[in-house]
Design a protein around this motif. Structure first.
Motif, short mmCIF file in Angstrom:
data_model
loop_
_atom_site.label_atom_id
_atom_site.label_comp_id
_atom_site.label_asym_id
_atom_site.label_seq_id
_atom_site.Cartn_x
_atom_site.Cartn_y
_atom_site.Cartn_z
N LEU A 262 0.85 -1.19 0.00
CA LEU A 262 0.00 0.00 0.00
C LEU A 262 0.89 1.24 0.00
O LEU A 262 0.96 2.00 0.97
N ARG A 263 1.55 1.47 -1.14
CA ARG A 263 2.58 2.52 -1.23
C ARG A 263 2.43 3.31 -2.52
O ARG A 263 2.21 2.74 -3.59
N TYR A 264 2.60 4.62 -2.40
CA TYR A 264 2.47 5.52 -3.55
C TYR A 264 3.48 6.65 -3.42
O TYR A 264 3.71 7.17 -2.32
N ALA A 265 4.09 7.02 -4.52
CA ALA A 265 5.04 8.14 -4.53
C ALA A 265 4.73 9.05 -5.70
O ALA A 265 4.37 8.58 -6.78
N VAL A 266 4.90 10.35 -5.48
CA VAL A 266 4.65 11.31 -6.55
C VAL A 266 5.59 12.50 -6.42
O VAL A 266 5.88 12.96 -5.31
N THR A 267 6.09 12.96 -7.55
CA THR A 267 6.75 14.26 -7.65
C THR A 267 5.77 15.16 -8.36
O THR A 267 5.43 14.92 -9.53
N THR A 268 5.27 16.18 -7.68
CA THR A 268 4.18 16.99 -8.21
C THR A 268 4.68 18.10 -9.13
O THR A 268 5.90 18.33 -9.26
N ASN A 269 3.74 18.82 -9.71
CA ASN A 269 4.06 19.92 -10.62
C ASN A 269 4.70 21.11 -9.90
O ASN A 269 5.17 22.04 -10.54
N THR A 270 4.71 21.07 -8.57
CA THR A 270 5.39 22.12 -7.80
C THR A 270 6.77 21.67 -7.33
O THR A 270 7.48 22.42 -6.64
N GLY A 271 7.14 20.42 -7.68
CA GLY A 271 8.42 19.89 -7.26
C GLY A 271 8.40 19.17 -5.92
O GLY A 271 9.41 18.64 -5.46
N GLU A 272 7.22 19.15 -5.28
CA GLU A 272 7.11 18.46 -3.99
C GLU A 272 7.19 16.95 -4.20
O GLU A 272 6.59 16.41 -5.11
N GLU A 273 7.96 16.29 -3.33
CA GLU A 273 8.09 14.84 -3.38
C GLU A 273 7.35 14.22 -2.20
O GLU A 273 7.64 14.52 -1.04
N ILE A 274 6.39 13.34 -2.52
CA ILE A 274 5.52 12.77 -1.49
C ILE A 274 5.54 11.25 -1.59
O ILE A 274 5.42 10.70 -2.68
N VAL A 275 5.68 10.59 -0.45
CA VAL A 275 5.51 9.14 -0.36
C VAL A 275 4.39 8.88 0.65
O VAL A 275 4.43 9.39 1.76
N GLN A 276 3.42 8.09 0.23
CA GLN A 276 2.24 7.85 1.06
C GLN A 276 1.98 6.36 1.19
O GLN A 276 2.15 5.60 0.23
N THR A 277 1.59 5.93 2.39
CA THR A 277 1.22 4.53 2.62
C THR A 277 -0.12 4.47 3.35
O THR A 277 -0.58 5.47 3.92
N TRP A 278 -0.71 3.29 3.32
CA TRP A 278 -2.04 3.11 3.93
C TRP A 278 -2.07 1.84 4.79
O TRP A 278 -2.95 0.99 4.63
N GLU A 279 -1.15 1.71 5.73
CA GLU A 279 -1.11 0.51 6.56
C GLU A 279 -2.41 0.31 7.32
O GLU A 279 -2.82 -0.83 7.60
N HIS A 280 -3.10 1.40 7.66
CA HIS A 280 -4.34 1.29 8.42
C HIS A 280 -5.46 0.64 7.62
O HIS A 280 -6.49 0.26 8.19
N LYS A 281 -5.28 0.50 6.30
CA LYS A 281 -6.29 -0.14 5.47
C LYS A 281 -5.91 -1.57 5.06
O LYS A 281 -6.58 -2.18 4.24
N LEU A 282 -4.84 -2.08 5.68
CA LEU A 282 -4.36 -3.41 5.31
C LEU A 282 -5.45 -4.46 5.49
O LEU A 282 -5.64 -5.33 4.62
N LYS A 283 -6.20 -4.39 6.57
CA LYS A 283 -7.22 -5.42 6.84
C LYS A 283 -8.45 -5.25 5.94
O LYS A 283 -9.21 -6.19 5.77
N HIS A 284 -8.64 -4.07 5.39
CA HIS A 284 -9.72 -3.90 4.42
C HIS A 284 -9.37 -4.61 3.12
O HIS A 284 -10.20 -5.31 2.54
N TYR A 285 -8.13 -4.45 2.69
CA TYR A 285 -7.74 -5.01 1.39
C TYR A 285 -7.41 -6.50 1.46
O TYR A 285 -7.76 -7.25 0.56
N PHE A 286 -6.74 -6.92 2.50
CA PHE A 286 -6.31 -8.33 2.59
C PHE A 286 -6.90 -8.95 3.86
O PHE A 286 -6.36 -8.76 4.95
N ARG A 287 -7.98 -9.71 3.68
CA ARG A 287 -8.74 -10.20 4.83
C ARG A 287 -8.46 -11.66 5.17
O ARG A 287 -8.94 -12.15 6.18
N PHE A 288 -7.73 -12.33 4.29
CA PHE A 288 -7.51 -13.75 4.49
C PHE A 288 -6.02 -14.01 4.76
O PHE A 288 -5.25 -13.07 4.95
N GLU A 289 -5.63 -15.26 4.71
CA GLU A 289 -4.24 -15.63 4.99
C GLU A 289 -3.29 -14.96 3.99
O GLU A 289 -3.55 -14.94 2.79
#
Length: 353
Positions: A262-289
């Motif tokens: 659950l990882r995303y990275a972007v360099t925006t049109n303003t030059g800002e570099e952002i890395v974003q993750t969503w660990e809190h949504k892990l159980k929503h996406y992967f519910r089984f073994e």
């Protein structure tokens, strides 16, 4: 709230979880030819309305949507039956395995007024959703090119008998995901060229078709893209790389969405570099073994389909887009076998499309 029935309880396991967890759907009945699998799912989810007879789902007037997760070779038949019985359809990817069935399904969907939605689940994974929203909001400017890949150590698949059959191709079972990313952003691919090989590991394991492939695409507007897939060798640690990824390179920025992480990275049109993750949504996406099923994506796309049905909008990928992706995959397959570039229009013309 719409009512849904599910055909095929292998991959359909995720759809059961999704439907039962959703406030927008009511699960009516599940179906599989294998009684023992029906019983297993009934026990797992404490849901006991099951049958081994698909006709029961077709004849149930209370069911609005039939979700199809059967082997690829049966998709066209099952979609046709569902449409003829007045049901909307969700069908897993790849949509069909023979373009000879395409025109009839398009005509039937239009004639019945029932919608067909192709379950390209990866579009509905959190990083890919964020990447698409940023792109549509202009954060990377105009798209220059796109790269997609799916590199995974799937040697465990070789233990499944069907993976060693001559009909099994990683081109369809694996590359259909990153190829769908390409078509999401560059829908008008006109030509493809690719090379593939059967690796030493794949050959030793008994595979019959290439497990290592690289392709270049050209769109009608001149833009190019590339896709690669490698399936029977070790991969990088997840802190360094993900099994599947979509990279957009724009005039003013660049973005990369990773899957299954659950990882995303972007360099925006303003030059800002952002890395974003969503660990809190892990159980929503992967519910089984482990991460063997993707119920969160399925819930996201089922609810999107319901919203589109209720608002009168078209849910994408629809029947035509699903067929377009199959046509591109088959053009890729032909390029592998001929060693030559293949025009998608030439292939579609063979089927009067």
């Amino acid at each position: 709230m719409l009512r849904i029935g599910i055909l095929g309880l292998g991959e359909g396991r995720s759809t059961m979880s999704a439907a039962l967890a959703s406030s927008k759907l009511e699960l009516v009945k599940i179906c599989d030819l294998r009684l023992e699998l029906c019983q297993q799912r009934a026990k797992e989810f404490d849901f006991h309305a099951y049958t081994t007879n698909f006709q029961e789902l077709l004849d149930d007037a209370s069911i609005d949507i039939i979700a199809i997760y059967t082997p690829d070779k049966w998709h066209a038949t099952h979609v046709k039956q569902a449409l003829l019985h007045g049901k909307h359809v969700v069908c897993t990817k790849p949509f069909i395995d023979n373009l000879a069935d395409a025109k009839e399904l398009i005509d039937l969907s239009e004639k019945t007024g029932k919608k067909v939605f192709v379950g390209q689940s990866s579009r509905f994974f959190e990083p890919m959703k964020k990447q698409r929203a940023d792109y549509e909001n202009g954060l990377i400017g105009d798209l220059i090119t796109i790269e997609g890949y799916y590199h995974a150590d799937h040697r465990w698949f070789l233990e499944k008998g069907w993976s060693l059959e001559s009909a099994f191709k990683w081109l369809y079972g694996g590359l259909s995901h990153p190829v769908d990313f390409i078509r999401w952003y560059l829908p008008n691919i006109e030509e493809v060229m690719g090379y593939g090989m059967l690796s030493a590991n794949g050959l030793k394991g008994g595979l019959k078709n290439p497990d290592t492939m690289h392709f270049i695409f050209k769109a009608t507007d001149g833009r190019i893209a590339r896709v690669s897939g490698c399936y029977t060798g070790p991969v990088q640690p997840v802190v360094r790389d993900s099994e599947m990824s979509c990279i957009l390179r724009g005039t003013e920025g660049c973005s990369q969405a990773d899957y299954m992480d659950l990882r995303y990275a972007v360099t925006t049109n303003t030059g800002e570099e952002i890395v974003q993750t969503w660990e809190h949504k892990l159980k929503h996406y992967f519910r089984f073994e482990g991460k063997s099923h993707h119920a969160g994506e399925y819930q996201n796309y089922l609810e999107y389909f319901v919203d589109c049905l209720e608002s009168g909008q078209t849910a994408y990928p629809d029947v035509r887009e699903g067929i377009g992706t199959v046509a591109l995959l088959q053009a890729m397959d032909r390029s592998l076998s001929t060693g030559q570039p293949v025009k998608v229009a030439d292939l579609l013309a063979e089927f009067d499309m």
